[in-house]
Design a protein around this motif. Structure first.
Motif, mmCIF file in Angstrom:
data_model
loop_
_atom_site.group_PDB
_atom_site.id
_atom_site.type_symbol
_atom_site.label_atom_id
_atom_site.label_comp_id
_atom_site.label_asym_id
_atom_site.label_seq_id
_atom_site.Cartn_x
_atom_site.Cartn_y
_atom_site.Cartn_z
ATOM 1 N N PRO A 1 0.805 -1.231 0.000
ATOM 2 C CA PRO A 1 0.000 0.000 0.000
ATOM 3 C C PRO A 1 0.835 1.278 0.000
ATOM 4 O O PRO A 1 0.527 2.237 -0.712
ATOM 5 N N SER A 2 1.893 1.283 0.779
ATOM 6 C CA SER A 2 2.729 2.484 0.873
ATOM 7 C C SER A 2 4.141 2.180 0.379
ATOM 8 O O SER A 2 4.836 1.339 0.950
ATOM 9 N N LYS A 3 4.543 2.871 -0.698
ATOM 10 C CA LYS A 3 5.878 2.648 -1.267
ATOM 11 C C LYS A 3 6.577 3.990 -1.477
ATOM 12 O O LYS A 3 5.947 4.979 -1.853
ATOM 13 N N ILE A 4 7.895 3.968 -1.227
ATOM 14 C CA ILE A 4 8.699 5.189 -1.317
ATOM 15 C C ILE A 4 10.012 4.856 -1.996
ATOM 16 O O ILE A 4 10.621 3.821 -1.733
ATOM 17 N N MET A 5 10.469 5.750 -2.877
ATOM 18 C CA MET A 5 11.762 5.574 -3.547
ATOM 19 C C MET A 5 12.687 6.742 -3.233
ATOM 20 O O MET A 5 12.281 7.902 -3.315
ATOM 21 N N PHE A 6 13.921 6.407 -2.905
ATOM 22 C CA PHE A 6 15.001 7.384 -2.797
ATOM 23 C C PHE A 6 16.004 7.050 -3.903
ATOM 24 O O PHE A 6 16.657 6.005 -3.856
ATOM 25 N N LEU A 7 16.133 7.918 -4.880
ATOM 26 C CA LEU A 7 16.978 7.651 -6.039
ATOM 27 C C LEU A 7 18.068 8.709 -6.151
ATOM 28 O O LEU A 7 17.780 9.913 -6.188
ATOM 29 N N GLY A 8 19.328 8.253 -6.183
ATOM 30 C CA GLY A 8 20.463 9.168 -6.241
ATOM 31 C C GLY A 8 21.087 9.229 -7.620
ATOM 32 O O GLY A 8 20.905 8.329 -8.459
ATOM 33 N N ASP A 9 21.832 10.273 -7.873
ATOM 34 C CA ASP A 9 22.491 10.475 -9.168
ATOM 35 C C ASP A 9 23.312 9.261 -9.584
ATOM 36 O O ASP A 9 23.878 8.543 -8.757
ATOM 37 N N MET A 10 23.389 9.065 -10.903
ATOM 38 C CA MET A 10 24.202 8.020 -11.522
ATOM 39 C C MET A 10 25.446 8.678 -12.108
ATOM 40 O O MET A 10 25.333 9.644 -12.861
ATOM 41 N N PHE A 11 26.621 8.160 -11.790
ATOM 42 C CA PHE A 11 27.870 8.801 -12.168
ATOM 43 C C PHE A 11 28.487 8.180 -13.425
ATOM 44 O O PHE A 11 28.057 7.150 -13.913
ATOM 45 N N LYS B 1 2.466 5.892 -7.977
ATOM 46 C CA LYS B 1 1.930 6.815 -6.978
ATOM 47 C C LYS B 1 2.854 6.907 -5.773
ATOM 48 O O LYS B 1 2.586 7.648 -4.833
ATOM 49 N N ALA B 2 3.951 6.152 -5.828
ATOM 50 C CA ALA B 2 4.910 6.162 -4.721
ATOM 51 C C ALA B 2 5.547 7.540 -4.590
ATOM 52 O O ALA B 2 5.775 8.247 -5.588
ATOM 53 N N ALA B 3 5.841 7.915 -3.368
ATOM 54 C CA ALA B 3 6.600 9.146 -3.155
ATOM 55 C C ALA B 3 8.024 8.907 -3.639
ATOM 56 O O ALA B 3 8.653 7.921 -3.261
ATOM 57 N N CYS B 4 8.527 9.786 -4.502
ATOM 58 C CA CYS B 4 9.859 9.625 -5.087
ATOM 59 C C CYS B 4 10.746 10.791 -4.680
ATOM 60 O O CYS B 4 10.428 11.950 -4.972
ATOM 61 N N TYR B 5 11.826 10.483 -4.001
ATOM 62 C CA TYR B 5 12.801 11.479 -3.588
ATOM 63 C C TYR B 5 14.040 11.335 -4.473
ATOM 64 O O TYR B 5 14.715 10.299 -4.442
ATOM 65 N N PHE B 6 14.327 12.350 -5.267
ATOM 66 C CA PHE B 6 15.476 12.338 -6.168
ATOM 67 C C PHE B 6 16.581 13.196 -5.557
ATOM 68 O O PHE B 6 16.334 14.349 -5.181
ATOM 69 N N ILE B 7 17.788 12.643 -5.488
ATOM 70 C CA ILE B 7 18.889 13.344 -4.829
ATOM 71 C C ILE B 7 20.079 13.454 -5.767
ATOM 72 O O ILE B 7 20.508 12.460 -6.355
ATOM 73 N N GLY B 8 20.625 14.671 -5.912
ATOM 74 C CA GLY B 8 21.820 14.867 -6.721
ATOM 75 C C GLY B 8 21.641 15.963 -7.757
ATOM 76 O O GLY B 8 20.519 16.339 -8.116
ATOM 77 N N HIS B 9 22.756 16.468 -8.271
ATOM 78 C CA HIS B 9 22.726 17.616 -9.186
ATOM 79 C C HIS B 9 21.971 17.312 -10.472
ATOM 80 O O HIS B 9 21.184 18.138 -10.953
ATOM 81 N N ASP B 10 22.196 16.139 -11.067
ATOM 82 C CA ASP B 10 21.567 15.847 -12.354
ATOM 83 C C ASP B 10 20.088 15.529 -12.216
ATOM 84 O O ASP B 10 19.291 15.899 -13.083
ATOM 85 N N PHE B 11 19.705 14.849 -11.150
ATOM 86 C CA PHE B 11 18.274 14.646 -10.926
ATOM 87 C C PHE B 11 17.589 15.982 -10.627
ATOM 88 O O PHE B 11 16.477 16.246 -11.093
ATOM 89 N N TYR B 12 18.276 16.846 -9.884
ATOM 90 C CA TYR B 12 17.710 18.163 -9.560
ATOM 91 C C TYR B 12 17.506 18.984 -10.828
ATOM 92 O O TYR B 12 16.516 19.709 -10.959
ATOM 93 N N ALA B 13 18.430 18.832 -11.774
ATOM 94 C CA ALA B 13 18.315 19.545 -13.050
ATOM 95 C C ALA B 13 17.239 18.937 -13.948
ATOM 96 O O ALA B 13 16.899 19.526 -14.983
ATOM 97 N N SER B 14 16.696 17.784 -13.544
ATOM 98 C CA SER B 14 15.660 17.093 -14.334
ATOM 99 C C SER B 14 14.301 17.200 -13.661
ATOM 100 O O SER B 14 13.423 16.355 -13.863
#
Length: 429
Positions: free
Chosen positions: A335-345, A367-380
Motif C-alpha cells: 500500500p505504501s511505497k517510497i523511492m530514494f533515487l540518487g544520481d548516476m555517475f 503513486k509512490a513518493a519519489c525522492y530524487f537526490i543529486g545535481h543531475d536529478f535536480y536539473a531534471s
C-alpha cells in the motif's frame, strides 16, 4: 632478478600486501605508487612490521637483501601474477559485465565451494591492480579460481585476460555504465566483448545466457555452455521464476528460494546454477549454497527498520540497473511505497539526458513518493506532486517530511559516490 626468482621469494611468504596498514608477519610487500603517495617510502616500515620481502622501484629506498629492486613495481606485480597463474595451472572462471558482476561472482563462489576449494575476487578488487592481487591470493590448496574483471575503457578486459588467462568466461550483460570512458553504449559492448575475443582466440569456453540476444550474438563461434528460461535445448533449462519480492527458481524438479530481490537478479542465479552443474555440483548442494547466501555491502539488501521494509541497493547505479530496479519495485504489491533515487555517475555527456529518462519513466507510472537526490536529478525536475527533488544529500537530510515514515516499502538506489545508505540514519529507528 627475473620474475621466476621473485616468484620463488614470493612463495616463501604467507601473503601479499600493498598496504602497510595491513602487514602480516612474513608477508610480501609491494610498493605501488598512488596519485598522492609513493609507497617506496614505506619499505622500511613494512620490514619493521614483519614483511619478509619488499618490492620497490626506487633505489633510494633500498635497505638490505630482503629488498627487491625492479624497474616498475606495478608491472612487476602483474608479471608475478601471470607467472603464478601458470605455476598453479588451476581452472579459472572469469566474469565481467555492466551490472551484477559482484553478486554473480559471490554466487558462483558459494556454489562451487560446495565441491571445490575455491578462491574468488575479494570485494570488487577487479581492476589492473585487483586482478593480480586476486591471482596472487591463490595458493597450492586452491582448486578453482573465480576472477571478477571490471573496466571503464576499451582494452582493459583484454589486458586483464592476459593476466588471469581464464579457461571459462561469463558476461553478465551489456548496460549503460561508464559511458564516458567507453564512449557510449556501443563502446560498452565492444569493451566487455573483449572477454569473448579472448575466449575465441584461445579456444576456451563461455557460459552464455540464451535469454540475452546480444550475448548470443557476440559469443558466436565460441564453445558455449548455455542456459535460459524455457530453453529445453540449453545445458540448463529454467522452468519457472518468480520474484515477490525475493527470487524463487524452479528447474529440473528443484526449487530454490533465494534472498535476492527482483527478477533482474534471476540471471545472476541462473549463471551460478549453470556453472555449478557444469562442474559437477549436485542440485541439492546448489540449492543449499544459494538459499544460505545473504547479500551484503549495500547490494539488494533487505533491511527491516521499525515498521519499514527497506531494499538497500546503494552500492552502485547506472541507467540500466536503475531502470530494472525501478520497474521491479513498481510491480511489488504494498500500500505504501517510497523511492530514494540518487544520481548516476560516469555517464559523461549523456548524464543529464539519462537522468531525465529515469524521471520520465516514473511520471504517470507510480503513486509512490519519489525522492530524487543529486545535481543531475535536480536539473531534471518535474512538477508531479509525488516527486521531490534535492540537489544534495544535505538538502534531503534537512527535510523533515519523511522522518515519520512507517509501514512502508522503501527502495534506496544510487551510485556509490552518493552514499545513500546514509538515508537509513534518517528513517525511524
Amino acid at each position: 632478478m627475473d620474475i621466476q626468482d621473485i616468484h620463488q621469494l614470493f612463495l616463501q611468504c604467507s601473503s601479499l600486501s600493498i598496504d602497510t596498514r595491513k602487514i602480516e608477519h612474513n608477508c610480501f610487500f609491494v610498493a605501488i605508487k598512488g596519485e598522492r603517495f609513493d609507497a617506496n617510502t614505506f619499505a622500511a616500515e613494512a620490514l619493521e612490521k614483519g614483511a619478509l620481502y619488499v618490492l620497490i622501484d626506487n633505489k633510494d629506498y633500498y635497505i638490505n637483501d630482503r629488498t627487491i629492486l625492479v624497474d616498475d613495481t606495478l608491472s612487476a606485480l602483474q608479471e608475478l601474477a601471470k607467472f603464478h597463474r601458470r605455476f598453479l595451472g588451476i581452472p579459472i572462471v572469469a566474469l565481467t559485465g555492466s551490472n551484477g558482476k559482484t553478486t554473480t561472482k559471490e554466487l558462483i563462489n558459494v556454489v562451487l565451494s560446495k565441491r571445490f576449494n575455491t578462491k574468488a575476487t575479494a570485494g570488487n578488487l577487479n581492476n589492473h591492480i585487483g586482478v593480480p592481487l586476486t591471482i596472487l591470493s591463490f595458493d597450492e590448496n586452491t582448486e578453482m579460481g573465480i576472477v571478477e574483471m571490471g573496466a571503464n575503457h576499451q582494452k582493459e578486459i583484454a589486458f586483464l585476460c592476459t593476466i588471469a588467462t581464464p579457461d571459462y568466461g561469463y558476461i553478465t550483460n551489456f548496460g549503460k555504465a561508464h559511458l564516458d570512458g567507453f564512449g557510449g553504449f556501443e563502446g560498452v559492448i565492444k569493451g566487455k566483448s573483449e572477454m569473448y575475443d579472448y575466449l575465441l582466440s584461445n579456444k576456451k569456453t563461455a557460459f552464455v545466457n540464451l535469454d540475452d540476444a546480444l550475448q548470443v550474438q557476440r559469443s558466436k563461434n565460441i564453445a558455449a555452455i548455455t542456459f535460459g528460461m524455457n530453453r529445453p535445448d540449453a545445458f540448463l533449462n529454467i522452468d519457472k521464476t518468480i520474484a515477490n519480492p525475493l527470487v524463487k527458481i524452479n528447474y529440473n524438479a528443484t526449487e530454490i528460494q533465494s534472498h535476492l530481490i527482483g527478477l533482474y537478479n534471476a540471471n545472476n542465479l541462473y549463471a551460478a546454477i549453470a556453472i555449478g552443474k557444469y562442474f559437477g555440483v549436485s542440485d541439492s548442494e546448489i540449492r543449499e549454497a544459494i538459499e544460505n547466501y545473504i547479500p551484503q555491502n549495500n547490494r539488494s539488501q533487505i533491511i527491516i527498520k521499525e515498521t519499514n521494509e527497506i531494499i538497500l541497493d546503494a552500492y552502485n547505479a547506472n541507467p540500466s540497473s536503475m531502470k530494472v530496479a525501478i520497474e521491479n519495485f513498481i510491480q511489488l504489491e504494498k500500500p505504501s511505497k517510497i523511492m530514494f533515487l540518487g544520481d548516476m555517475f560516469e555517464l559523461g555527456s549523456e548524464s543529464l539526458n539519462e537522468h531525465k529518462n529515469i524521471v520520465s519513466l516514473l511520471e504517470g507510472n507510480t503513486k509512490a513518493a519519489c525522492y530524487f537526490i543529486g545535481h543531475d536529478f535536480y536539473a531534471s525536475r518535474s512538477e508531479q506532486s509525488n516527486f521531490h527533488f534535492f540537489e544534495t544529500f544535505e538538502a534531503l537530510a534537512a527535510n523533515k517530511k519523511f522522518r515519520k515514515i512507517h509501514d512502508s516499502l522503501i527502495l534506496i538506489k544510487g551510485s556509490r559516490g552518493m552514499a545513500l545508505e546514509r538515508i537509513l540514519e534518517l528513517l525511524p529507528s
